[in-house]
Design an enzyme around this catalytic site. Structure first.
Site, mmCIF file in Angstrom:
data_model
loop_
_atom_site.group_PDB
_atom_site.id
_atom_site.type_symbol
_atom_site.label_atom_id
_atom_site.label_comp_id
_atom_site.label_asym_id
_atom_site.label_seq_id
_atom_site.Cartn_x
_atom_site.Cartn_y
_atom_site.Cartn_z
ATOM 1 N N ASP A 104 0.811 -1.206 0.000
ATOM 2 C CA ASP A 104 0.000 0.000 0.000
ATOM 3 C C ASP A 104 0.846 1.259 0.000
ATOM 4 O OD1 ASP A 104 -2.200 1.611 0.087
ATOM 5 O OD2 ASP A 104 -2.439 1.459 2.248
ATOM 6 N N ASP A 164 -2.265 5.784 -5.589
ATOM 7 C CA ASP A 164 -2.615 4.853 -4.518
ATOM 8 C C ASP A 164 -2.810 3.433 -5.050
ATOM 9 O OD1 ASP A 164 -3.595 3.558 -2.316
ATOM 10 O OD2 ASP A 164 -5.350 4.842 -2.039
#
Ligand code: NAG
Ligand code: NAG
Ligand code: NAG
Ligand code: NAG
Ligand code: NAG
Length: 474
Positions: A85, A280
């Protein structure tokens, strides 16, 4: 937090990932590469909703994940699978004694767990680990340090969290800025060295920078290179733009989107667009301002379903030779239409259809509404992206899909350390899309909304609701 003086630098680094073998020599490249594996999210829209700020939904689904890598933790080594992430900054793992992991369905088993007391190298740091999400779920417990290995690369000590209380069945590898760690935002403590920072401190890599090659939608593996770039994985030029600070801090991977086209015609809200967008990897779809998305939907004939916040297109759209472009001052990344058309499957294995019998697919761009504008995986797969935290820059180039070639070079130190990358002259600063106070207020976007995989209400339930609204036949 341990300092590097207590650490023995890994004596030798020999690692082999797909098509890549890097040996650390005396003066050779200090690069750590890992293969990433993609598992398609069963229900990307629902999953993203849980993740996005301001949306409250409850639900867990162990099978929904995106890009992950394998690691081992502790002595003896326990295998854990971690979700990569770029939108958060803490690594944390589940532990077998939590109520979640003790459930009869053994939800944590597929991704692995870590038991502190079973590790001879475990050291306790404190009990302030607490990452939480807008829906009230999250993980909390201890911060500890222990040995963590990725392939043959071993960190003797790395701080991470243990979810003694957890509602998330898979551990996370957050690799964002240390200032975005929940220890800083939540507990008011100093940042600690998260994975990339600790790799620098241990001398495994020269600079806090890494490259992500997610690869094609139809490919299962990509890779992440800490401390290096792979020149064979993109088409030059590799161009660098500044990361946008928030309230004076570099906390998230926000850069400025200055233009977007579809088939050569602009879809931007205005000709002077300077929109902050978040890179992201944890977001399946791309989220853009509503007016822009509405223009795109009209152009591609997407049917928007307001109850779901996403749109559907005939799957045959993927065969059209049209392309999107996304411009960031200078670099422009092209995204082929087939990267924007995502297959959907119902629980019975069938594919939903429109009423005229054509097969329906999910479209890869959705309206951001009041939320952050995000370039998620439907964009990121087409780009080779270097996240240079040391210089607060992002370098971008057009990806090369499916290549098995590899030409790894080290990222050095100082400014201009990304080899072959050219700084964009006069990059545009964002004038819109910068979130208000919030990032550093203790419940940052990532800590609060970052780490959820959704789907508690089943994929079928969701798609049925969608079907009713847009006339899909199921
Ligand atoms: C991770 O480990 C699992 C289980 O051992 C294995 O099947 C998978 O191929 C590994 N993935 C990578 C990226 O090494
Ligand atoms: C987790 O939290 C709940 C409620 O706050 C508590 O009852 C429980 O003992 C905690 N610990 C574990 C390991 O689940
Ligand atoms: C580890 O074991 C000790 C002693 O048995 C116990 O007090 C402690 O609570 C255990 N810690 C964890 C994290 O399970
Ligand atoms: C974690 O933080 C939230 C928000 O501050 C708080 O409500 C919750 O009680 C905390 N959990 C633990 C276990 O400390
Ligand atoms: C990449 O490989 C996958 C899997 O073999 C294939 O389906 C896809 O079409 C390839 N993509 C390109 C751009 O060649």
């Amino acid at each position: 937090m341990k300092t590097s003086t207590t650490l023995a630098v890994a004596a030798s680094l020999l690692l082999a990932v797909e098509g890549l073998a890097v040996e650390q020599r005396q003066n050779g490249p200090k690069v750590v590469g890992m293969e990433t594996v993609r598992i398609p999210a069963r229900n990307p829209v629902h999953r993203d909703k849980l993740r996005r700020r301001g949306t409250v939904e409850v639900g867990l689904d162990n099978e929904e994940t995106l890009y992950f890598i394998n690691a081992t933790v502790g002595t003896p080594a326990r295998s854990v699978r971690l979700h990569i992430d770029t939108g958060s900054s803490d690594l944390w793992v589940n532990t077998p004694s939590s109520s979640l992991c003790r459930e009869s369905s053994r939800p944590c088993q597929f991704a692995g767990t870590y038991s502190a007391n079973s590790s001879s190298t475990y050291e306790y740091i404190g009990s302030w680990f607490n990452i939480s999400y807008v829906d009230g779920s999250g993980a909390s417990g201890d911060y500890v340090s222990d040995t963590v290995s990725f392939g043959s690369s071993k960190l003797d000590r790395l701080q991470f969290g243990i979810g003694y209380n957890s509602t998330n069945a898979q551990g996370i590898l957050g690799i964002g800025y240390p200032i975005n760690e929940v220890q800083v935002g939540r507990a008011g403590k100093q940042p600690y060295r998260n994975l990339p920072a600790q790799m620098v401190a241990d001398g495994m890599i020269q600079s806090n920078a890494y490259s992500l090659w997610l690869n094609d939608l139809d490919a299962n593996t990509g890779n992440i290179l800490f401390g290096g770039i792979d020149n064979a994985k993109f088409n030059p030029p590799l161009l660098s733009v500044p990361i946008q600070p928030e309230q004076g801090f570099f906390a998230e991977f926000l850069i400025t989107l200055t233009g977007a086209t579809l088939s050569g015609t602009s879809v931007a809200s205005d000709s002077e667009m300077a929109l902050a967008v978040l890179l992201d990897t944890g977001s399946s779809l791309t989220y853009l301002p509503d007016d822009m998305v509405s223009t795109i939907y009209n152009r591609v004939g997407a049917q928007y379903d307001s109850s779901n916040g996403a749109a559907y297109v005939p799957c045959s759209l993927a065969n059209e030779a049209t392309t999107f472009t996304f411009s960031f001052s200078e670099p422009t990344i092209t995204v082929d239409m087939n990267e924007m058309v995502l297959d959907m499957y119902l629980n019975n294995g069938k594919r939903p259809q429109f009423q005229d019998g054509t097969t329906a697919c999910l479209f890869g761009i959705a309206p951001a509404g009041q939320g952050t504008n995000v370039l998620g995986d439907t964009f990121l797969r087409s780009a080779y992206v270097v996240y240079d935290l040391a210089n607060n820059e992002i370098s971008l180039a057009q990806t090369k899909f499916n290549t098995t070639a590899s030409e790894v070079v080290e990222i050095g130190t100082g400014t201009n350390s990304v080899p072959g990358a050219t700084k964009v002259s006069n990059p545009v600063a964002a004038t819109e899309g910068i979130s208000g106070p919030g990032v550093l207020n203790g419940i940052g976007r990532n800590a609060a909304g970052g780490r959820i995989r959704g789907g508690g209400s089943s994929a079928v339930g969701l798609v049925v609701a969608v079907g009713v609204a847009v006339g899909l036949m199921l």
